[in-house]
Design a protein around this motif. Sequence first.
Motif, PDB file in Angstrom:
ATOM      1  N   ASN A  72       0.844  -1.190   0.000  1.00  0.00           N
ATOM      2  CA  ASN A  72       0.000   0.000   0.000  1.00  0.00           C
ATOM      3  C   ASN A  72       0.885   1.248   0.000  1.00  0.00           C
ATOM      4  O   ASN A  72       1.697   1.421   0.904  1.00  0.00           O
ATOM      5  CB  ASN A  72      -0.900  -0.018   1.239  1.00  0.00           C
ATOM      6  CG  ASN A  72      -2.057   0.951   1.139  1.00  0.00           C
ATOM      7  OD1 ASN A  72      -2.081   1.802   0.259  1.00  0.00           O
ATOM      8  ND2 ASN A  72      -3.003   0.838   2.056  1.00  0.00           N
ATOM      9  N   PRO A  73       0.777   2.107  -1.038  1.00  0.00           N
ATOM     10  CA  PRO A  73      -0.193   2.032  -2.131  1.00  0.00           C
ATOM     11  C   PRO A  73       0.125   0.890  -3.094  1.00  0.00           C
ATOM     12  O   PRO A  73       1.294   0.570  -3.332  1.00  0.00           O
ATOM     13  CB  PRO A  73      -0.055   3.388  -2.824  1.00  0.00           C
ATOM     14  CG  PRO A  73       1.343   3.833  -2.515  1.00  0.00           C
ATOM     15  CD  PRO A  73       1.623   3.316  -1.130  1.00  0.00           C
ATOM     16  N   ALA A  74      -0.920   0.290  -3.617  1.00  0.00           N
ATOM     17  CA  ALA A  74      -0.742  -0.870  -4.488  1.00  0.00           C
ATOM     18  C   ALA A  74      -0.146  -0.481  -5.835  1.00  0.00           C
ATOM     19  O   ALA A  74       0.714  -1.184  -6.370  1.00  0.00           O
ATOM     20  CB  ALA A  74      -2.088  -1.571  -4.684  1.00  0.00           C
ATOM     21  N   PHE A  75      -0.583   0.665  -6.370  1.00  0.00           N
ATOM     22  CA  PHE A  75      -0.198   1.045  -7.716  1.00  0.00           C
ATOM     23  C   PHE A  75       0.637   2.324  -7.671  1.00  0.00           C
ATOM     24  O   PHE A  75       0.295   3.289  -7.000  1.00  0.00           O
ATOM     25  CB  PHE A  75      -1.438   1.200  -8.592  1.00  0.00           C
ATOM     26  CG  PHE A  75      -2.262  -0.062  -8.647  1.00  0.00           C
ATOM     27  CD1 PHE A  75      -1.892  -1.105  -9.460  1.00  0.00           C
ATOM     28  CD2 PHE A  75      -3.391  -0.206  -7.836  1.00  0.00           C
ATOM     29  CE1 PHE A  75      -2.636  -2.288  -9.490  1.00  0.00           C
ATOM     30  CE2 PHE A  75      -4.134  -1.368  -7.857  1.00  0.00           C
ATOM     31  CZ  PHE A  75      -3.750  -2.421  -8.683  1.00  0.00           C
ATOM     32  N   ASP A  76       1.727   2.306  -8.415  1.00  0.00           N
ATOM     33  CA  ASP A  76       2.757   3.342  -8.351  1.00  0.00           C
ATOM     34  C   ASP A  76       2.413   4.511  -9.275  1.00  0.00           C
ATOM     35  O   ASP A  76       2.179   4.321 -10.474  1.00  0.00           O
ATOM     36  CB  ASP A  76       4.094   2.716  -8.754  1.00  0.00           C
ATOM     37  CG  ASP A  76       5.287   3.584  -8.399  1.00  0.00           C
ATOM     38  OD1 ASP A  76       5.246   4.796  -8.685  1.00  0.00           O
ATOM     39  OD2 ASP A  76       6.270   3.047  -7.849  1.00  0.00           O
ATOM     40  N   LYS A  77       2.420   5.716  -8.712  1.00  0.00           N
ATOM     41  CA  LYS A  77       2.037   6.899  -9.486  1.00  0.00           C
ATOM     42  C   LYS A  77       3.002   7.213 -10.629  1.00  0.00           C
ATOM     43  O   LYS A  77       2.686   7.999 -11.519  1.00  0.00           O
ATOM     44  CB  LYS A  77       1.904   8.117  -8.571  1.00  0.00           C
ATOM     45  CG  LYS A  77       3.196   8.547  -7.898  1.00  0.00           C
ATOM     46  CD  LYS A  77       2.939   9.740  -6.972  1.00  0.00           C
ATOM     47  CE  LYS A  77       4.212  10.199  -6.279  1.00  0.00           C
ATOM     48  NZ  LYS A  77       3.963  11.342  -5.367  1.00  0.00           N
ATOM     49  N   ARG A  78       4.188   6.605 -10.621  1.00  0.00           N
ATOM     50  CA  ARG A  78       5.122   6.814 -11.734  1.00  0.00           C
ATOM     51  C   ARG A  78       4.596   6.203 -13.040  1.00  0.00           C
ATOM     52  O   ARG A  78       5.121   6.491 -14.110  1.00  0.00           O
ATOM     53  CB  ARG A  78       6.485   6.217 -11.380  1.00  0.00           C
ATOM     54  CG  ARG A  78       7.237   7.001 -10.304  1.00  0.00           C
ATOM     55  CD  ARG A  78       8.511   6.310  -9.866  1.00  0.00           C
ATOM     56  NE  ARG A  78       8.238   5.102  -9.082  1.00  0.00           N
ATOM     57  CZ  ARG A  78       9.184   4.384  -8.468  1.00  0.00           C
ATOM     58  NH1 ARG A  78      10.460   4.754  -8.564  1.00  0.00           N
ATOM     59  NH2 ARG A  78       8.858   3.306  -7.775  1.00  0.00           N
ATOM     60  N   PHE A  79       3.541   5.371 -12.930  1.00  0.00           N
ATOM     61  CA  PHE A  79       2.920   4.778 -14.117  1.00  0.00           C
ATOM     62  C   PHE A  79       1.568   5.433 -14.419  1.00  0.00           C
ATOM     63  O   PHE A  79       0.733   4.831 -15.099  1.00  0.00           O
ATOM     64  CB  PHE A  79       2.708   3.278 -13.898  1.00  0.00           C
ATOM     65  CG  PHE A  79       3.974   2.485 -13.752  1.00  0.00           C
ATOM     66  CD1 PHE A  79       4.625   1.965 -14.858  1.00  0.00           C
ATOM     67  CD2 PHE A  79       4.522   2.252 -12.493  1.00  0.00           C
ATOM     68  CE1 PHE A  79       5.788   1.222 -14.723  1.00  0.00           C
ATOM     69  CE2 PHE A  79       5.678   1.509 -12.345  1.00  0.00           C
ATOM     70  CZ  PHE A  79       6.315   0.987 -13.463  1.00  0.00           C
ATOM     71  N   ALA A  80       1.365   6.642 -13.931  1.00  0.00           N
ATOM     72  CA  ALA A  80       0.035   7.268 -13.933  1.00  0.00           C
ATOM     73  C   ALA A  80      -0.666   7.227 -15.284  1.00  0.00           C
ATOM     74  O   ALA A  80      -1.836   6.856 -15.370  1.00  0.00           O
ATOM     75  CB  ALA A  80       0.146   8.710 -13.446  1.00  0.00           C
ATOM     76  N   MET A  81       0.010   7.628 -16.352  1.00  0.00           N
ATOM     77  CA  MET A  81      -0.641   7.710 -17.660  1.00  0.00           C
ATOM     78  C   MET A  81      -0.026   6.760 -18.682  1.00  0.00           C
ATOM     79  O   MET A  81      -0.387   6.794 -19.855  1.00  0.00           O
ATOM     80  CB  MET A  81      -0.545   9.148 -18.197  1.00  0.00           C
ATOM     81  CG  MET A  81      -1.177  10.198 -17.309  1.00  0.00           C
ATOM     82  SD  MET A  81      -2.946  10.000 -17.065  1.00  0.00           S
ATOM     83  CE  MET A  81      -3.544  10.406 -18.707  1.00  0.00           C
ATOM     84  N   THR A  82       0.906   5.915 -18.238  1.00  0.00           N
ATOM     85  CA  THR A  82       1.666   5.100 -19.180  1.00  0.00           C
ATOM     86  C   THR A  82       1.226   3.652 -19.238  1.00  0.00           C
ATOM     87  O   THR A  82       1.645   2.909 -20.126  1.00  0.00           O
ATOM     88  CB  THR A  82       3.159   5.112 -18.813  1.00  0.00           C
ATOM     89  OG1 THR A  82       3.330   4.509 -17.512  1.00  0.00           O
ATOM     90  CG2 THR A  82       3.700   6.528 -18.779  1.00  0.00           C
ATOM     91  N   GLY A  83       0.404   3.198 -18.298  1.00  0.00           N
ATOM     92  CA  GLY A  83       0.113   1.786 -18.224  1.00  0.00           C
ATOM     93  C   GLY A  83       1.240   1.040 -17.525  1.00  0.00           C
ATOM     94  O   GLY A  83       2.260   1.625 -17.141  1.00  0.00           O
ATOM     95  N   ALA A  84       1.050  -0.251 -17.318  1.00  0.00           N
ATOM     96  CA  ALA A  84       2.018  -1.175 -16.702  1.00  0.00           C
ATOM     97  C   ALA A  84       2.032  -1.103 -15.181  1.00  0.00           C
ATOM     98  O   ALA A  84       2.814  -1.812 -14.547  1.00  0.00           O
ATOM     99  CB  ALA A  84       3.429  -0.981 -17.242  1.00  0.00           C
ATOM    100  N   SER A  85       1.158  -0.289 -14.568  1.00  0.00           N
ATOM    101  CA  SER A  85       1.145  -0.253 -13.105  1.00  0.00           C
ATOM    102  C   SER A  85       0.646  -1.571 -12.527  1.00  0.00           C
ATOM    103  O   SER A  85       1.036  -1.953 -11.415  1.00  0.00           O
ATOM    104  CB  SER A  85       0.290   0.902 -12.591  1.00  0.00           C
ATOM    105  OG  SER A  85      -1.071   0.730 -12.918  1.00  0.00           O
TER     106      SER A  85
END
Length: 312
Positions: A177-190
């Motif tokens: 947590n957080p489960a999904f990384d904001k560095r992938f916000a608009m790129t996919g692959a999170s």
Amino acid sequence: MEVHNTSATIAIITCRRPIWLKRLLESLTKQNIDDSTVLNILVVDNASEQTTVDVVNEVSSLSPFKITYACEKTPGIVAARNKCVTEFLQTDAQYLFFIDDDEWPAEESWAQNLLNKQKEYNADVVTSHILSVGEPGTPEWAVELIYGKNPLQEGETVNKFYTNNLLICRHVLEQINPAFDKRFAMTGASDYHFALKCTKAGFKAFYTNAPVIEEFPKSRATVKWFLRRGFRSGIGFTRSHLFEDSLFSAIFFCLTMASVRLVRAIGYFLLGIVTLNKTTLVNSLFRFCSFAGTIAGFFGIKHEEYKTIHGN
């Protein structure tokens, strides 16, 4: 007196697709679950549109399951996915499903099947495959190519999975947590990155035969879209491993996979030339772009796939 032993939430991220969202919600209201299971549905709107609220309200009035609407104003699939997790963790539900708004379950037993297999395999994560159908007018080669043949067998352990057909146990999301990384916000692959974190944390994921159907939009059925998708997926793959592996391990593994992708691209290209098969030829170009993206990921290059909304 009814005793409920299992509680689960189905999470849906949506963005300007009211027609497809309504189709999914109506399909989910027909799910058959055990008497001991409590099932809720969560819709997270990443566009704050009244049409989405209207769809949720309309289906809610006839649904046997509670449907909750939430809004995530920060644009991007990562923020919306994390909103799903946050809303879920504020309840006492034990399991979180993810399904996309351009999909619907192939069978009315889909949710219960995933829950049953979680118990049977003592799994932390359960996933299944996608059956693609084309929006009217979509060329067949594109529909065949998007997912290809499913290589997985019932009960097989997997180390990569995606949020288009997924069941996650609560304890996984409490730990990561957080489960999904904001560095992938608009790129996919999170979601690939999330799967990698789960594997490294020792969580076990299993495949079961409980498919969902996805409508592949005609607007995506272009060679250019597949090339961009291959490039983006390659970048996401490399960035995920750079974030989670040691530098030496990430470089070695990603370069190895880049080589494999290049060899496969050449093989499919030669086969496509011999057979004059468009699906095979585009597949070769997709794999070459995936190779190129795998290399580009080392240099911080990004491709923002989710700026364009496809579908209804």
